[in-house]
Design a protein around this motif. Structure first.
Motif, short mmCIF file in Angstrom:
data_model
loop_
_atom_site.label_atom_id
_atom_site.label_comp_id
_atom_site.label_asym_id
_atom_site.label_seq_id
_atom_site.Cartn_x
_atom_site.Cartn_y
_atom_site.Cartn_z
N ARG A 5 0.84 -1.21 0.00
CA ARG A 5 0.00 0.00 0.00
C ARG A 5 0.87 1.25 0.00
O ARG A 5 0.61 2.22 -0.70
N LYS A 6 1.94 1.24 0.79
CA LYS A 6 2.85 2.38 0.86
C LYS A 6 3.50 2.63 -0.51
O LYS A 6 3.57 3.76 -0.98
N ILE A 7 3.96 1.56 -1.17
CA ILE A 7 4.59 1.69 -2.48
C ILE A 7 3.59 2.24 -3.51
O ILE A 7 3.90 3.13 -4.29
N VAL A 8 2.37 1.69 -3.50
CA VAL A 8 1.34 2.14 -4.44
C VAL A 8 0.99 3.61 -4.19
O VAL A 8 0.91 4.40 -5.14
N ASP A 9 0.81 4.00 -2.95
CA ASP A 9 0.47 5.39 -2.63
C ASP A 9 1.58 6.35 -3.04
O ASP A 9 1.32 7.42 -3.59
#
Length: 95
Positions: A5-9
């Motif tokens: 989620r952090k990478i996508v955001d």
């Protein structure tokens, strides 16, 4: 899941930043593509550098019968070109 989620955001934020920063170039590119449908290298660079587009280049949009086949001269007096009768046979090699 949190790591993904952090990478996508972060990637989403970076993409929005790039698009926002270069919005004017993107709009000029869209307008040029709507006008000409295709752009050559010099035309693309002119759009990116905010220069006047060079005279339109005519491209033959008719693809060869086999897009992977090399184009060879026919020897005709009109300077025609055609694809070879059959594509070369490719043998698998060592990986």
């Amino acid at each position: 899941d949190e790591e993904v989620r952090k990478i996508v955001d972060e990637s989403h934020g970076r993409a929005r930043e790039i698009l926002t920063t270069h919005r004017a170039k993107m709009d000029r590119l869209v307008a040029a593509l709507l006008e000409r449908e295709t752009l050559g290298r010099e035309e693309f660079l002119a759009v990116m550098e905010d220069r006047e587009l060079p005279a339109s280049t005519s491209y033959d949009s008719t693809p060869p019968a086999n897009p992977n086949a090399p184009v060879v001269p026919t020897g005709d007096s009109d300077g025609g070109f055609k694809a070879p009768a059959s594509p070369p046979r490719l043998e698998p090699g060592p990986a």
